[in-house]
Scaffold this active site. Sequence first.
Site, mmCIF file in Angstrom:
data_model
loop_
_atom_site.group_PDB
_atom_site.id
_atom_site.type_symbol
_atom_site.label_atom_id
_atom_site.label_comp_id
_atom_site.label_asym_id
_atom_site.label_seq_id
_atom_site.Cartn_x
_atom_site.Cartn_y
_atom_site.Cartn_z
ATOM 1 N N ALA A 101 -5.804 7.161 -8.095
ATOM 2 C CA ALA A 101 -4.568 7.459 -8.818
ATOM 3 C C ALA A 101 -3.580 6.324 -8.660
ATOM 4 O O ALA A 101 -3.284 5.899 -7.538
ATOM 5 C CB ALA A 101 -3.965 8.764 -8.316
ATOM 6 N N ASP A 102 -3.079 5.818 -9.769
ATOM 7 C CA ASP A 102 -2.026 4.808 -9.722
ATOM 8 C C ASP A 102 -0.728 5.479 -9.273
ATOM 9 O O ASP A 102 -0.516 6.670 -9.516
ATOM 10 C CB ASP A 102 -1.853 4.192 -11.113
ATOM 11 C CG ASP A 102 -0.780 3.115 -11.128
ATOM 12 O OD1 ASP A 102 -0.800 2.263 -10.230
ATOM 13 O OD2 ASP A 102 0.056 3.141 -12.035
ATOM 14 N N LYS A 103 0.138 4.714 -8.616
ATOM 15 C CA LYS A 103 1.399 5.287 -8.123
ATOM 16 C C LYS A 103 2.433 5.395 -9.232
ATOM 17 O O LYS A 103 2.856 6.485 -9.605
ATOM 18 C CB LYS A 103 1.960 4.441 -6.980
ATOM 19 C CG LYS A 103 3.298 4.971 -6.435
ATOM 20 C CD LYS A 103 3.902 4.044 -5.421
ATOM 21 C CE LYS A 103 4.527 2.819 -6.060
ATOM 22 N NZ LYS A 103 5.761 3.134 -6.833
ATOM 23 N N THR A 107 2.220 7.631 -12.513
ATOM 24 C CA THR A 107 1.105 8.567 -12.405
ATOM 25 C C THR A 107 1.414 9.613 -11.342
ATOM 26 O O THR A 107 1.533 10.797 -11.633
ATOM 27 C CB THR A 107 -0.191 7.822 -12.057
ATOM 28 O OG1 THR A 107 -0.434 6.846 -13.063
ATOM 29 C CG2 THR A 107 -1.365 8.777 -11.985
#
Length: 770
Positions: free
Chosen positions: A293-295, A298
């Site tokens: 998961a991108d920060k 997201t």
Amino acid sequence: MNTKAGLTSEEAASRLEQFGPNAVPDTTPAPIRRVLEKFWAPVPWMLEAAIVLQAALGEYVEATIIFGLLAFNAALGYFQEGRAQATLAALKSRLAMNATIRRAGVWTDLPATNLVPGDVVKLSLGTVVAADVRLVEGSILLDQSMLTGESIPVEAGPGFQTFAGALVQRGEAIAEVTATGTRTKFGRTAELVLSAHVVSTQQKAVMRVVRNLAMFNGSLIVVLVAYAWFRAMPGSEIISLVLTAVLASIPVALPATFTLAAAIGARALGRLGVLPTRLSAVDEAASIDVLCADKTGTLTANALKVTTVRPLTGFDESHTLGFAALAGSDAGPDPVDAAIRTAAKLHEVADLPKLVTFVPFDPGTKMSEATVRDASGAQLKIVKGAFTVVAGLSEPSPEASQAADELEAQGFRVLAVAIGPPGALRLAGMIALSDPPRADSAALIAELRTLGVRTVMVTGDAPATASIVARAVGLDGAVCPSGSIKEDVRPQDFAVFASVLPEGKYRLVEAFQKQGHAVGMCGDGANDAPALRQAQMGIAVSTATDVAKSAAGIVLTTSGLGGIVATVKEGRVTFQRIMTYTLNSVSKKVVQVLFLAVGLIMTEHAILTPMLMVIVMITGDFLGMSLTTDNVRPSPQPNSWRIGRLTIAGIFTGIAELVFCCIVLAMGKFVMRLEIDVLRTLAFVLIVFGNQATTYVVRGRGWLWSTRPSTWLVVSSVADVLIASTLASFGIFMTALPVAVVVGTLAASIVFAFVVDAAKRPVFRRLDIV
């Protein structure tokens, strides 16, 4: 070089020839090639071979029907195909269409494709940087989040290097082009997207099913031919027998079923606000056990907010925010000032001084300032900016230094605010800004954990900031040290991978896949595009760029991340439906060839003709596609294709059906004394009714009555039985069979289904088919 004059036309033309246009090469396959690819795969090869054999024997009706089946498979695959080249088109659209270039001392607007290294360009408010450049004059505020993942814009002045795709939010500057086209960071991202490719588990499953069936049935066909030759059967009968056996071996509707099941799952997801852009991503969702998961954008909202205000002695939170708002623009796109304005409105105070003059933020001094007049009429100065700068202009304050250190250690962006007469400023307090987590991120990660999916954060942001967000959303674990990521890194080694560039995200997904993990990648920016394309399930959030949405297999069309959980669950439903059809298909193909062998030994003739087998393919294989609508229970853990075990289970149910068919055929041969043509009709009815029985046996992992079949499945079963019964009773395409025999065979098949269902349960448990 002379930035006052720029390149001459001759120099620009020479460099354009040397470096090529500032664009990404177009490699979109021609439509005719995409069509032809649908006819170049294991199942089409087998159907094409059958068409050639039928035509060679002069059986043109059968050949035409098989060609229709082949065309149906190809058309379904072609029209349901994902957007394989959409990512590249979106990446091109991100490049600015025009750029302001200085050539021979004259500013002119030219297409961005004409840019070459060494060109001098002007960057102003709203400009999308068209190539990698180095600033030589002026100052601007740049949003580079599409490439770096950093949500906070950066101040840029002379000597600063920025990249194609960055957006100018404030100011004006002159820059020199350092790289164009595929040599830019943005261009390298495009090339990574083109090279990113993972063979879907669906493709692998089809290949392995066809391979196993080809090996098993191919060996049986060789034995059949040898036996027929030994028994001195006529050559025409041997060829007909081989053709029938080949048709019996082809899982003709398997690729179409995979596509249809995914399309039905995609439609269900669409009602939940999830848009699949590649159908394979739907059933891939069932297998993912790692989510990267991108920060920014997201797990977080990708919007700066005031997180903490630390007023110093003599000041309060409301006044600190009010002073900061006075020293900022009262409108405009600057995200820092916008966040402070929003926070100040929630803490309004009546006795703030009145604004006299305002000096915008200067990247050279790293601060903005305002002149104000208090209630007594005295003029005061307010400054807001980097702590070290503002503290240097103010009276010393150990309390302030300690507070700033604490906030910076937590990964916040810290601004200091000071007020007072010129030359006697006092620090009023510190304001900490951050990009906060989404409200549902923690719950999402917890629910994914219960579904057997491990979540790791992969971001281009700094480790300190990333670790704070990770803890807030429940990602407890180590932070991977900055630098190159090791090829043998495992998902369980770290909870956070920070300061990761686009190439790093792509390589990380690839590293996890090499260890046997099915990877989901969630992101929102162009920097995520290569990893989104490489992952088995790429997910773009609702606020994602067109680039990210095109690269992803799944796009969330509503805010929040609850769609990921819905996708995983729906993917597992789709997987169960496809697995049931695959198991049913393996069982059918095994029993049909074995039944031909036993029938040959029992009657000295081919017990089925090519025409009868074509009818079985149409009614059985294609009506059997209704399993894609069946009511199934998703598994609690990630699914995986264990074709070996599925093949064993299929052989078990196939042999059980074979025993049933052989017993009834033997009764027809030796008890009822039926002629060979009538026996062929009986064999046809046995195959159809037996296949329907095994369909209901394998559709559930428990008792066959434990889950209610879907309406479409029941309708297709009734249609299959009625079609076969009508053709057999009236002698259409075959010799007529007495109605009593047809009804008796149907009753026997129902009893057979309950018997095999009881035997199936321990076998499935042993093979761990859930």
